[in-house]
Design an enzyme around this catalytic site. Sequence first.
Site, PDB file in Angstrom:
ATOM      1  N   LYS A 203       0.785  -1.173  -0.045  1.00 34.13           N
ATOM      2  CA  LYS A 203       0.057  -0.054   0.011  1.00 34.13           C
ATOM      3  C   LYS A 203       0.887   1.278  -0.107  1.00 34.13           C
ATOM      4  CE  LYS A 203      -2.232   1.162   3.834  1.00 34.13           C
ATOM      5  NZ  LYS A 203      -3.481   1.464   4.680  1.00 34.13           N
TER       6      LYS A 203
HETATM    7  C1  5RP Z   1      -3.092   5.328   8.668  1.00 33.20           C
HETATM    8  C2  5RP Z   1      -3.083   4.030   7.678  1.00 33.20           C
HETATM    9  C3  5RP Z   1      -4.349   4.055   6.723  1.00 33.20           C
HETATM   10  O1  5RP Z   1      -4.860   2.814   6.702  1.00 33.20           O
HETATM   11  C4  5RP Z   1      -4.218   4.417   5.471  1.00 33.20           C
HETATM   12  O2  5RP Z   1      -3.511   5.676   5.249  1.00 33.20           O
HETATM   13  C5  5RP Z   1      -5.469   4.662   4.490  1.00 33.20           C
HETATM   14  O3  5RP Z   1      -6.104   5.545   5.024  1.00 33.20           O
HETATM   15  P1  5RP Z   1      -6.390   7.113   4.534  1.00 33.20           P
HETATM   16  O4  5RP Z   1      -6.909   7.050   3.146  1.00 33.20           O
HETATM   17  O5  5RP Z   1      -7.335   7.786   5.630  1.00 33.20           O
HETATM   18  O6  5RP Z   1      -4.982   7.706   4.507  1.00 33.20           O
HETATM   19  O7  5RP Z   1      -2.173   3.477   7.362  1.00 33.20           O
HETATM   20  O8  5RP Z   1      -3.316   4.532   9.932  1.00 33.20           O
END
Ligand code: 5RP
Length: 296
Positions: A203
């Site tokens: 991710k």
């Molecule tokens: C922070 C994270 C979130 O899972 C990731 O950032 C996705 O959330 P957002 O779309 O709000 O950024 O890793 O804990």
Amino acid sequence: MADMEGFKEARNIALAGNRRAADFHLKGSSHLDWGMKNRMSRIIKADTGRTVMLAVDHGYFQGPTSGLENMEDTLAPLLDYADCLMLTRGILRTSVPPGCEVPIVLRVSGGQSVLTELSNETLTVSAEDCMRLNACGMAFSIYIGAPHEHQTLAAFADLIDAGYAAGIPVLAVTAVGRDMARDARYLSLSSRMAAEMGANIVKTYYCENFERVTGTCPVPIVMAGGKKIAELDALTMAYNAVTEGAVGVDMGRNIFQSDCPVGMIKAVRAVVHYNEKPESALKIYEDEKKAARKAS
Ligand code: 5RP
């Protein structure tokens, strides 16, 4: 036990053949064991090869952020539209009905808060508890270029071993150290390092020249949503990400901090799973918002 009386010999031998199992739908994953593939297929759907993950794990380091004040209220209307839920074990056990059929990716790194150094994370959930919770994935943040880079990478390596032992895929979250620029050079470095260390999914954030990030990462990439921006901008970012090689999004704030979260996740689904253009996806969001206003 079936007895031997009336036993019939196998006949259609020719049909048995050595048909190859169909190639797996996710890059870099064909040689995984059945269990890993099954869990990855629950996260990233085989029919579209895409995923809309709903991220609500923010509380593990920033407490009750806006939109996550009451988790049951936030999650109940959204679960039908999430392909997968990313959250902490504490929220899973307290706020998600055990009958929930949405696949779970558990946040397994942590150990710091917004009050301290963000990169000071380590493993905070065992693979055993992830198995106990029937998780389909384990999410761990690595902080390349940050003060605790080595600590997070060493703990990440241990998690990869535990993931393979348990048959649970690991999703690397390429967190960004405070002073690092979210550019293709940095994000492709972080994403590739995660994959080299054995991550099954990465991710990361969207950036210019995003294809440099997705094209040089041998495992599937999902895009983190990032801070709340206008709905059309978030939909455009998601559209660009999947057009440039991501298999979907893991979005939180741009959904649960929207003034119509259900409308927004429906619109994101249209973009991610059906390549809906951002402008027409925005209409899905607006129509839902109007309907919700009428119903209230
Ligand atoms: C922070 C994270 C979130 O899972 C990731 O950032 C996705 O959330 P957002 O779309 O709000 O950024 O890793 O804990």
